[in-house]
Design a protein around this motif. Structure first.
Motif, PDB file in Angstrom:
ATOM      1  N   SER A  91     -54.428  20.656 -10.568  1.00  0.00           N
ATOM      2  CA  SER A  91     -53.908  21.801  -9.822  1.00  0.00           C
ATOM      3  C   SER A  91     -54.806  23.021  -9.914  1.00  0.00           C
TER       4      SER A  91
ATOM      5  N   ARG B  71     -44.175  24.214  -0.637  1.00  0.00           N
ATOM      6  CA  ARG B  71     -43.934  23.686  -1.985  1.00  0.00           C
ATOM      7  C   ARG B  71     -44.276  22.197  -2.053  1.00  0.00           C
ATOM      8  N   GLU B  72     -43.842  21.457  -1.046  1.00  0.00           N
ATOM      9  CA  GLU B  72     -44.090  20.019  -1.037  1.00  0.00           C
ATOM     10  C   GLU B  72     -45.590  19.715  -0.997  1.00  0.00           C
ATOM     11  N   LYS B  74     -48.062  21.703  -1.976  1.00  0.00           N
ATOM     12  CA  LYS B  74     -48.698  22.093  -3.243  1.00  0.00           C
ATOM     13  C   LYS B  74     -48.424  21.079  -4.337  1.00  0.00           C
ATOM     14  N   GLU B  75     -47.198  20.568  -4.343  1.00  0.00           N
ATOM     15  CA  GLU B  75     -46.865  19.567  -5.361  1.00  0.00           C
ATOM     16  C   GLU B  75     -47.723  18.321  -5.190  1.00  0.00           C
ATOM     17  N   SER B  76     -47.988  17.960  -3.954  1.00  0.00           N
ATOM     18  CA  SER B  76     -48.806  16.768  -3.724  1.00  0.00           C
ATOM     19  C   SER B  76     -50.229  16.993  -4.218  1.00  0.00           C
ATOM     20  N   ASN B  78     -50.973  19.201  -6.704  1.00  0.00           N
ATOM     21  CA  ASN B  78     -50.940  19.410  -8.147  1.00  0.00           C
ATOM     22  C   ASN B  78     -50.896  18.099  -8.912  1.00  0.00           C
ATOM     23  N   LYS B  79     -50.430  17.101  -8.233  1.00  0.00           N
ATOM     24  CA  LYS B  79     -50.372  15.798  -8.885  1.00  0.00           C
ATOM     25  C   LYS B  79     -50.921  14.756  -7.922  1.00  0.00           C
TER      26      LYS B  79
END
Lengths: 174, 84
Positions: A91, B71-72, B74-76, B78-79
């Motif tokens: 991230s 958000r969705e 960014k989460e993808s 971040n991981k």
């Protein structure tokens, strides 16, 4: 074998076809396009690392053949210095954005950074980076192998003048 | 003989739920007949700044890039799925 046109946007060339309609046939070329794109260093969310200092492209091209995108770029930033405080996690890593199509599978990226281009939070200069484009994004992670694992390259400082990067590769899109 | 150059966004696509794929066409016309054209492409992902985009692109991004999409996405990132 005669060349035939079926009147609905498909040209039959013997054993294969050209079509402007989406085709599931493995012998039909249903899309072709070429053009330019604008790569730039960024965080995973796409925020440019060199804000206010756009990347300088010395040639950034793509070709889309069917659903495969082939790309090439030689780009850099002149007289740029930016400190990008990161850890070495996905991230917070640094990578490359700006790809011309959304990747719908993993993309292979081959890259070369000019010596002295960047100081990494990882191996020293001249390491052999491993890059890939994440599925569903237009972001290429940059990392390196370490004890058998892929480690994300969080950049501590991008610095210096005449920084250059050469990248090329391919990936699948819709 | 008159030569003119036009630059326009000629294709806007939504890919993978919320990524806005944009194609810009630059055309050279001679007496209103196209004699050359080139394409340039980019993608606007959720959370990216689209304030400098053409008004049609901005309108689409305003609708698509809501908090959930950002958000969705960014989460993808971040991981990455390679970590799974």
């Amino acid at each position: 074998m005669p060349l035939t046109f079926n009147g609905s946007g498909t040209i039959n060339l013997g054993g294969w076809s050209l079509s402007d309609n989406n085709s599931n046939s493995s012998s039909t070329l249903d899309d072709y396009e070429e053009g330019t794109w604008n790569p730039y260093w960024s965080s995973p969310s796409g925020t440019p690392l060199f804000a206010g200092n756009p990347s300088q492209s010395f040639g950034s091209y793509y070709q889309k053949i069917g659903n495969m995108v082939y790309f090439y770029s030689y780009f850099g930033h002149l007289n740029s210095t930016v400190t990008y405080n990161t850890g070495i996690t996905a991230s917070t890593s640094a990578g490359i954005s700006g790809f011309p199509y959304v990747s719908t599978g993993y993309g292979a990226v081959f890259c070369y950074f000019y010596f002295n281009f960047v100081s990494w939070d990882g191996p020293g200069y001249g390491f052999n980076p491993m890059c890939y484009i994440e599925s569903g994004t237009t972001f290429a992670y940059i990392g390196y192998p370490s004890t058998g694992q892929y480690v994300y390259a969080g950049a501590a400082t991008f610095a210096g003048s005449n920084s250059r990067c050469m990248i090329g590769g391919f990936y699948i899109t819709v | 003989m008159s030569l003119t150059k036009t630059v326009e966004i000629d294709k806007i696509e939504i890919v993978n739920k919320y990524c806005v794929q944009v194609r810009q066409k630059t055309t050279i016309l001679e007496n209103d007949n196209e004699i050359s054209s080139t394409f340039s492409r980019w993608v606007i992902t959720p959370g990216s700044d689209y304030s400098n985009e053409e008004h049609r692109v901005q309108s689409i991004c305003k609708v698509l890039h809501n908090e959930n999409a950002i958000r969705e996405y960014k989460e993808s990132l971040n991981k990455p799925s390679l970590d799974d």
